[in-house]
Design a protein around this motif. Sequence first.
Motif, PDB file in Angstrom:
ATOM      1  N   ASP A  56      -8.755  25.270 -47.428  1.00 53.33           N
ATOM      2  CA  ASP A  56      -7.734  26.358 -47.236  1.00 53.33           C
ATOM      3  C   ASP A  56      -8.014  27.374 -46.624  1.00 53.33           C
ATOM      4  OD1 ASP A  56      -5.745  24.092 -48.047  1.00 53.33           O
ATOM      5  OD2 ASP A  56      -5.675  25.234 -49.923  1.00 53.33           O
ATOM      6  N   GLU A  57      -9.162  28.004 -46.984  1.00 49.83           N
ATOM      7  CA  GLU A  57      -9.626  29.322 -46.609  1.00 49.83           C
ATOM      8  C   GLU A  57     -10.109  29.087 -45.240  1.00 49.83           C
ATOM      9  OE1 GLU A  57     -11.772  30.871 -49.754  1.00 49.83           O
ATOM     10  OE2 GLU A  57     -10.172  31.295 -50.833  1.00 49.83           O
ATOM     11  N   THR A  58     -11.222  28.218 -45.137  1.00 48.97           N
ATOM     12  CA  THR A  58     -11.923  28.002 -43.880  1.00 48.97           C
ATOM     13  C   THR A  58     -11.118  27.478 -42.922  1.00 48.97           C
ATOM     14  OG1 THR A  58     -13.657  27.495 -45.353  1.00 48.97           O
ATOM     15  CG2 THR A  58     -13.890  26.484 -43.122  1.00 48.97           C
ATOM     16  N   ARG A  59      -9.970  26.709 -43.082  1.00 55.28           N
ATOM     17  CA  ARG A  59      -9.185  26.506 -41.995  1.00 55.28           C
ATOM     18  C   ARG A  59      -8.606  27.326 -41.244  1.00 55.28           C
ATOM     19  NH1 ARG A  59      -6.195  21.665 -43.005  1.00 55.28           N
ATOM     20  NH2 ARG A  59      -6.624  21.798 -45.422  1.00 55.28           N
ATOM     21  N   GLN A  60      -8.451  28.681 -41.873  1.00 55.72           N
ATOM     22  CA  GLN A  60      -7.921  30.019 -40.934  1.00 55.72           C
ATOM     23  C   GLN A  60      -8.714  30.365 -40.003  1.00 55.72           C
ATOM     24  OE1 GLN A  60      -4.747  30.748 -42.168  1.00 55.72           O
ATOM     25  NE2 GLN A  60      -5.124  28.988 -43.431  1.00 55.72           N
ATOM     26  N   VAL A  61     -10.229  29.937 -40.009  1.00 54.27           N
ATOM     27  CA  VAL A  61     -11.269  30.513 -39.091  1.00 54.27           C
ATOM     28  C   VAL A  61     -11.829  29.274 -38.340  1.00 54.27           C
ATOM     29  CG1 VAL A  61     -11.494  32.692 -40.035  1.00 54.27           C
ATOM     30  CG2 VAL A  61     -12.970  30.649 -40.697  1.00 54.27           C
ATOM     31  N   ALA A  62     -11.487  28.017 -38.641  1.00 52.40           N
ATOM     32  CA  ALA A  62     -12.272  27.064 -38.079  1.00 52.40           C
ATOM     33  C   ALA A  62     -11.281  25.675 -38.184  1.00 52.40           C
ATOM     34  CB  ALA A  62     -13.469  26.822 -38.588  1.00 52.40           C
ATOM     35  N   LYS A  63     -11.522  24.866 -37.010  1.00 53.00           N
ATOM     36  CA  LYS A  63     -10.913  23.321 -37.253  1.00 53.00           C
ATOM     37  C   LYS A  63     -11.756  22.654 -37.935  1.00 53.00           C
ATOM     38  CE  LYS A  63      -8.575  23.676 -32.794  1.00 53.00           C
ATOM     39  NZ  LYS A  63      -8.381  23.342 -31.413  1.00 53.00           N
ATOM     40  N   ILE A  64     -11.353  21.709 -38.591  1.00 51.55           N
ATOM     41  CA  ILE A  64     -12.280  21.004 -39.559  1.00 51.55           C
ATOM     42  C   ILE A  64     -11.824  19.318 -39.359  1.00 51.55           C
ATOM     43  CG2 ILE A  64     -12.792  20.478 -42.027  1.00 51.55           C
ATOM     44  CD1 ILE A  64     -11.961  23.172 -42.830  1.00 51.55           C
ATOM     45  N   TRP A  65     -12.991  18.517 -39.372  1.00 49.10           N
ATOM     46  CA  TRP A  65     -12.731  17.101 -39.439  1.00 49.10           C
ATOM     47  C   TRP A  65     -13.912  16.470 -40.207  1.00 49.10           C
ATOM     48  CZ3 TRP A  65     -11.254  13.077 -35.639  1.00 49.10           C
ATOM     49  CH2 TRP A  65     -10.102  13.531 -34.620  1.00 49.10           C
ATOM     50  N   LEU A  66     -13.457  15.613 -41.051  1.00 45.74           N
ATOM     51  CA  LEU A  66     -14.348  14.619 -41.692  1.00 45.74           C
ATOM     52  C   LEU A  66     -15.096  13.500 -41.141  1.00 45.74           C
ATOM     53  CD1 LEU A  66     -12.434  14.495 -45.146  1.00 45.74           C
ATOM     54  CD2 LEU A  66     -13.916  16.455 -44.606  1.00 45.74           C
ATOM     55  N   VAL A  67     -16.356  13.641 -41.141  1.00 42.64           N
ATOM     56  CA  VAL A  67     -17.217  12.119 -40.241  1.00 42.64           C
ATOM     57  C   VAL A  67     -18.087  11.784 -41.454  1.00 42.64           C
ATOM     58  CG1 VAL A  67     -18.373  11.438 -38.685  1.00 42.64           C
ATOM     59  CG2 VAL A  67     -16.825  13.413 -38.288  1.00 42.64           C
ATOM     60  N   SER A  68     -17.787  10.625 -42.041  1.00 45.39           N
ATOM     61  CA  SER A  68     -18.562   9.874 -43.018  1.00 45.39           C
ATOM     62  C   SER A  68     -19.026   8.561 -42.428  1.00 45.39           C
ATOM     63  CB  SER A  68     -17.428   9.607 -44.247  1.00 45.39           C
ATOM     64  OG  SER A  68     -18.308   9.072 -45.154  1.00 45.39           O
ATOM     65  N   ASN A  69     -20.334   8.225 -42.967  1.00 43.04           N
ATOM     66  CA  ASN A  69     -20.889   6.867 -42.940  1.00 43.04           C
ATOM     67  C   ASN A  69     -20.281   6.042 -43.779  1.00 43.04           C
ATOM     68  OD1 ASN A  69     -22.670   7.952 -40.759  1.00 43.04           O
ATOM     69  ND2 ASN A  69     -24.422   7.772 -42.305  1.00 43.04           N
ATOM     70  N   LEU A 119      -6.947  16.565 -43.683  1.00 49.56           N
ATOM     71  CA  LEU A 119      -7.791  16.706 -42.662  1.00 49.56           C
ATOM     72  C   LEU A 119      -8.055  15.321 -42.131  1.00 49.56           C
ATOM     73  CD1 LEU A 119     -10.830  18.685 -44.426  1.00 49.56           C
ATOM     74  CD2 LEU A 119      -9.086  19.761 -42.962  1.00 49.56           C
ATOM     75  N   PRO A 120      -7.987  15.428 -40.495  1.00 48.64           N
ATOM     76  CA  PRO A 120      -8.632  14.184 -40.059  1.00 48.64           C
ATOM     77  C   PRO A 120      -9.685  13.762 -40.230  1.00 48.64           C
ATOM     78  CG  PRO A 120      -8.621  16.003 -38.481  1.00 48.64           C
ATOM     79  CD  PRO A 120      -8.261  16.586 -39.820  1.00 48.64           C
ATOM     80  N   TYR A 121     -10.321  12.179 -40.165  1.00 49.99           N
ATOM     81  CA  TYR A 121     -11.367  11.714 -40.590  1.00 49.99           C
ATOM     82  C   TYR A 121     -11.798  10.534 -39.799  1.00 49.99           C
ATOM     83  CZ  TYR A 121      -8.601   8.285 -42.986  1.00 49.99           C
ATOM     84  OH  TYR A 121      -7.850   7.238 -43.422  1.00 49.99           O
ATOM     85  N   ILE A 122     -13.038  10.399 -39.722  1.00 51.86           N
ATOM     86  CA  ILE A 122     -13.690   9.361 -39.249  1.00 51.86           C
ATOM     87  C   ILE A 122     -14.581   8.441 -40.018  1.00 51.86           C
ATOM     88  CG2 ILE A 122     -15.237   8.300 -37.288  1.00 51.86           C
ATOM     89  CD1 ILE A 122     -14.175  10.859 -35.781  1.00 51.86           C
ATOM     90  N   LEU A 123     -14.282   7.220 -40.377  1.00 52.45           N
ATOM     91  CA  LEU A 123     -15.128   6.518 -41.281  1.00 52.45           C
ATOM     92  C   LEU A 123     -16.291   5.803 -40.359  1.00 52.45           C
ATOM     93  CD1 LEU A 123     -12.402   4.335 -43.270  1.00 52.45           C
ATOM     94  CD2 LEU A 123     -13.750   6.455 -44.108  1.00 52.45           C
ATOM     95  N   GLY A 124     -17.269   5.142 -41.187  1.00 53.33           N
ATOM     96  CA  GLY A 124     -18.141   4.171 -40.534  1.00 53.33           C
ATOM     97  C   GLY A 124     -19.091   5.052 -39.404  1.00 53.33           C
ATOM     98  N   ALA A 125     -19.267   6.134 -39.524  1.00 50.65           N
ATOM     99  CA  ALA A 125     -19.748   6.902 -38.505  1.00 50.65           C
ATOM    100  C   ALA A 125     -21.292   6.414 -37.941  1.00 50.65           C
ATOM    101  CB  ALA A 125     -20.001   8.313 -38.524  1.00 50.65           C
ATOM    102  N   ARG A 126     -22.004   6.010 -38.922  1.00 46.64           N
ATOM    103  CA  ARG A 126     -23.277   5.526 -38.387  1.00 46.64           C
ATOM    104  C   ARG A 126     -24.084   6.450 -38.052  1.00 46.64           C
ATOM    105  NH1 ARG A 126     -22.338   0.273 -34.695  1.00 46.64           N
ATOM    106  NH2 ARG A 126     -23.272   2.248 -33.487  1.00 46.64           N
ATOM    107  N   LYS A 127     -24.192   7.788 -38.617  1.00 49.71           N
ATOM    108  CA  LYS A 127     -24.888   9.008 -38.485  1.00 49.71           C
ATOM    109  C   LYS A 127     -26.167   8.372 -38.592  1.00 49.71           C
ATOM    110  CE  LYS A 127     -22.392  11.303 -41.095  1.00 49.71           C
ATOM    111  NZ  LYS A 127     -21.941  12.365 -42.200  1.00 49.71           N
TER     112      LYS A 127
END
Length: 181
Positions: free
Chosen positions: A57-70, A86-94
């Motif tokens: 909640d504090e961080t979204r005041q200064v930055a956009k946030i996405w979750l990206v997970s393998n 938060l928006p997210y992406i699964l199976g990212a294959r980082k």
Amino acid sequence: MFTDLLQPSLVLGKPVIYLSADILKQHQLKGLILDVDETLVPLKSRQASEELMTWIDETRQVAKIWLVSNNLSESRIGGIAESLNLPYILGARKPSRKCLREAATGMELPVSAIAMVGDRVFTDVLAGNRLKMFTILVEPMVDPATLDRSYPIRRLEVQISQWLGVSLKYQNTARSQPNKS
């Protein structure tokens, strides 16, 4: 050089909840792509802690946030993302860059204004550096009940990285990265 791709721009030396708005402003970061497993929540956890929710909640005041997970678990990762709104992406294959590009596009920010934040060198840091993002290596979020966990894969990554000459010691300020454009 390959070792440049493994060198984080910043080694926080603490869990992600210690990544402050001041640090983001100092490095002119307007977006964060966050790994989930052990970056935000312990590996088996299905929900975000109150402490993490407050940080988000504090961080979204200064930055956009996405979750990206393998991780491929829609119910687990989707549930965590939903609880954090938060928006997210699964199976990212980082260390693939494809999903990081997708998140950057969703943020409508240039990659130079986004940090890839994670607890792993060979997935999170490597993926972000391959896209010429600012990269932040954090310490894993641990379940207090399993504090004795040894993190063998992460420990091996750290040992190999250091053997190759990468510095993973805590840094008060970011390193300049030769691979940045």
